[in-house]
Design a protein around this motif. Structure first.
Motif, PDB file in Angstrom:
ATOM      1  N   GLU A   6       0.709  -0.717   0.476  1.00 20.26           N
ATOM      2  CA  GLU A   6      -0.438   0.011  -0.558  1.00 20.26           C
ATOM      3  C   GLU A   6       1.273   1.493  -0.057  1.00 20.26           C
ATOM      4  N   SER A   7      -0.033   2.353  -0.613  1.00 19.75           N
ATOM      5  CA  SER A   7       1.311   3.433  -0.199  1.00 19.75           C
ATOM      6  C   SER A   7      -0.189   4.806  -0.815  1.00 19.75           C
ATOM      7  N   GLY A   8      -0.123   5.683  -0.052  1.00 23.15           N
ATOM      8  CA  GLY A   8      -0.381   7.205  -0.554  1.00 23.15           C
ATOM      9  C   GLY A   8      -1.278   7.801   0.403  1.00 23.15           C
ATOM     10  N   GLY A   9      -0.681   7.530   1.820  1.00 25.43           N
ATOM     11  CA  GLY A   9      -1.620   7.162   3.241  1.00 25.43           C
ATOM     12  C   GLY A   9      -0.426   8.726   3.936  1.00 25.43           C
ATOM     13  N   GLY A  10      -0.969   9.484   4.829  1.00 21.30           N
ATOM     14  CA  GLY A  10      -0.507  10.545   5.372  1.00 21.30           C
ATOM     15  C   GLY A  10      -1.432  11.584   6.234  1.00 21.30           C
ATOM     16  N   LEU A  11      -1.019  12.937   6.227  1.00 25.95           N
ATOM     17  CA  LEU A  11      -1.387  14.162   7.354  1.00 25.95           C
ATOM     18  C   LEU A  11      -2.384  14.848   6.140  1.00 25.95           C
ATOM     19  N   VAL A  12      -3.795  14.712   6.574  1.00 25.17           N
ATOM     20  CA  VAL A  12      -4.525  16.034   5.276  1.00 25.17           C
ATOM     21  C   VAL A  12      -5.654  16.497   7.238  1.00 25.17           C
ATOM     22  N   CYS A  22      -2.962   0.037  -3.515  1.00 23.45           N
ATOM     23  CA  CYS A  22      -2.453  -0.566  -3.588  1.00 23.45           C
ATOM     24  C   CYS A  22      -2.656  -1.941  -4.796  1.00 23.45           C
ATOM     25  N   SER A  23      -0.495  -2.354  -4.534  1.00 21.68           N
ATOM     26  CA  SER A  23      -0.848  -3.329  -5.509  1.00 21.68           C
ATOM     27  C   SER A  23      -0.513  -4.826  -5.531  1.00 21.68           C
ATOM     28  N   VAL A 111      -3.076   7.144   7.900  1.00 16.25           N
ATOM     29  CA  VAL A 111      -4.153   8.494   7.733  1.00 16.25           C
ATOM     30  C   VAL A 111      -4.510   8.727   8.668  1.00 16.25           C
ATOM     31  N   ALA A 112      -3.767  10.047   8.891  1.00 17.32           N
ATOM     32  CA  ALA A 112      -4.642  11.262  10.058  1.00 17.32           C
ATOM     33  C   ALA A 112      -5.370  12.352   9.146  1.00 17.32           C
ATOM     34  N   VAL A 113      -6.602  12.722   9.627  1.00 15.53           N
ATOM     35  CA  VAL A 113      -7.420  13.894   9.234  1.00 15.53           C
ATOM     36  C   VAL A 113      -6.907  14.782  10.484  1.00 15.53           C
ATOM     37  N   SER A 114      -6.627  16.068  10.469  1.00 17.68           N
ATOM     38  CA  SER A 114      -6.343  17.182  11.204  1.00 17.68           C
ATOM     39  C   SER A 114      -6.106  18.444  11.003  1.00 17.68           C
ATOM     40  N   SER A 115      -6.662  19.414  11.939  1.00 18.16           N
ATOM     41  CA  SER A 115      -6.613  20.913  11.606  1.00 18.16           C
ATOM     42  C   SER A 115      -5.144  21.093  12.351  1.00 18.16           C
TER      43      SER A 115
END
Length: 115
Positions: A6-12, A22-23, A111-115
């Motif tokens: 998997e790839s592509g996660g992060g903070l947004v 995901c391959s 995946v983190a969603v935060s201001s």
């Protein structure tokens, strides 16, 4: 055996977008459904979206209209728009081996969603 990467996660920030990929290490000819699950701290792992071998998608109600699952051969994607803090979790992809029904999992991406 099937390895999933998997790839592509992060903070947004809330309202933002991310695209997960995901391959699988094996040909799509050997794979039935592919899907995305997530697990938030202190919660059980839950299904987010799944796509069949034929390309039919299904979503958990909480992401309908915001997330889109797609598939290209042995790679599955999850486009996540209008992200909310409650979408914060480790996201895992999985696939079903066509010939035995065995389920394989990726290592997870945060995946983190935060201001």
């Amino acid at each position: 055996q099937v390895q999933l990467v998997e790839s592509g996660g992060g903070l947004v920030q809330p309202g933002g977008s991310l695209r997960l990929s995901c391959s699988a290490s094996r040909s799509s000819a050997n794979i039935n459904s592919m899907g995305w699950y997530r697990q938030a701290p202190g919660k059980q792992r839950e299904l987010v979206a799944v796509i069949s071998r034929g390309g039919s998608p299904n979503y958990v109600d909480s992401v309908k209209g915001r997330f889109t699952i797609s598939r290209d051969k042995n790679t599955v994607y999850l486009q996540m728009n209008s992200l909310k803090p409650e979408d914060t979790a480790v996201y895992y992809c999985n696939c079903e081996w066509r010939w035995s029904g065995a389920i394989y999992w990726g290592q997870g991406t945060q995946v983190a969603v935060s201001s």
